[in-house]
Design an enzyme around this catalytic site. Sequence first.
Site, PDB file in Angstrom:
ATOM      1  N   CYS A 107       7.386  51.072  48.722  1.00 25.12           N
ATOM      2  CA  CYS A 107       7.544  52.443  49.217  1.00 25.12           C
ATOM      3  C   CYS A 107       8.923  52.637  49.859  1.00 25.12           C
ATOM      4  CB  CYS A 107       6.398  52.814  50.148  1.00 25.12           C
ATOM      5  SG  CYS A 107       6.235  54.603  50.316  1.00 25.12           S
ATOM      6  N   HIS A 211       1.757  51.822  47.168  1.00 26.91           N
ATOM      7  CA  HIS A 211       1.364  50.829  48.173  1.00 26.91           C
ATOM      8  C   HIS A 211       0.302  49.880  47.605  1.00 26.91           C
ATOM      9  CE1 HIS A 211       3.338  52.097  51.959  1.00 26.91           C
ATOM     10  NE2 HIS A 211       3.346  53.294  51.402  1.00 26.91           N
ATOM     11  N   GLU A 213      -0.483  47.000  48.566  1.00 23.27           N
ATOM     12  CA  GLU A 213      -1.208  46.278  49.629  1.00 23.27           C
ATOM     13  C   GLU A 213      -2.437  47.048  50.119  1.00 23.27           C
ATOM     14  OE1 GLU A 213       1.357  48.138  50.174  1.00 23.27           O
ATOM     15  OE2 GLU A 213       1.097  49.142  52.102  1.00 23.27           O
TER      16      GLU A 213
END
Length: 237
Positions: A107, A211, A213
Site C-alpha cells: 500500500c 493489503h 496481510e
Amino acid sequence: MKAVIALTCGCSSEEGRYYVREAYVRCIEAAGGIPLLVPPLEDQGDIQHLLRSVDGVLLPGGVDIDPIHFGEEPMEGLGTIEPHWDRLELAAARFALASDLPILGICRGVQVLNVAAGGSLYQDIASQTKGKCLQHSQKAPRWYATHSIKIEPNSLLGEMLGTKTARVNSHHHQAVKIPAPGFKVTAASADGIIECIESEKHRFACGVQWHPELMVEHYPEQMEIFRRFVRCAEGVK
Ligand code: MN
C-alpha cells in the site's frame, strides 16, 4: 537460517508514537522470517548501518507521502503526511535497491518504493481522474476483496498468485502514477490504476497496492507473497 526482515515503523506526530500493525508481524513470522521493527532515526547513517545486518525490508501501509519527494506541490486532496516516516522509508528503500536487498512494499509501501526509485504518485486518485475511478477506499470489511486486478502473465506476481486475475481489498486514495525507471507494472484494476510494480533488475523489489496481510485468513493464496519474499531474503546470506 531464518531471514531477519526490517519492518519500518509508522509515525503519529499527533500522538507522539511509533507503531506497527500486528498483521505484518504475523505474516512475516508465518512465512518463516523474523521481523525487526525499525523506528525513524536521526542519523541516516544509522539506518544504513542497521539495514546492513538484515536480509530484507518490508514497507507497510500508512499515511500519504509528501509530494515534494516527487517534485510536486501539495494538492487539496492530499491527506496526512509524516516527514520522519518518509525520511526513514525513502532511505530504507534506496538502501535496499542499491544493495539488492529483497524489498516488499504494501500500500503506502509500493508508493514509497516507486518514489524512492524515481517514479511519481497520484496525490489523490479521485480528484486527479475526475471521479473516473473505482472505489479504492472500500467501505467493506478491511479483509474483503472488493475489486479485481488483471495480472501480467510473465511476472513475479503472476508466479506468486498463480493466476491472471484476482480480487483484492483496497484502502488507498493515492497510487503509482508514473512507474519508476526499471520497474514494470504487473497488475492494474479495471480503471487502469496501478496495483503492482516489480523491478526488472532486482532479485525481489515488488510493491502491491492492496493489503495481503489483512486478506490471508480468508484468501490463503495471498500468503505466497510473504513466503516468496522471505524465501528470497533467506538466500541473501
Ligand atoms: Mn485499489
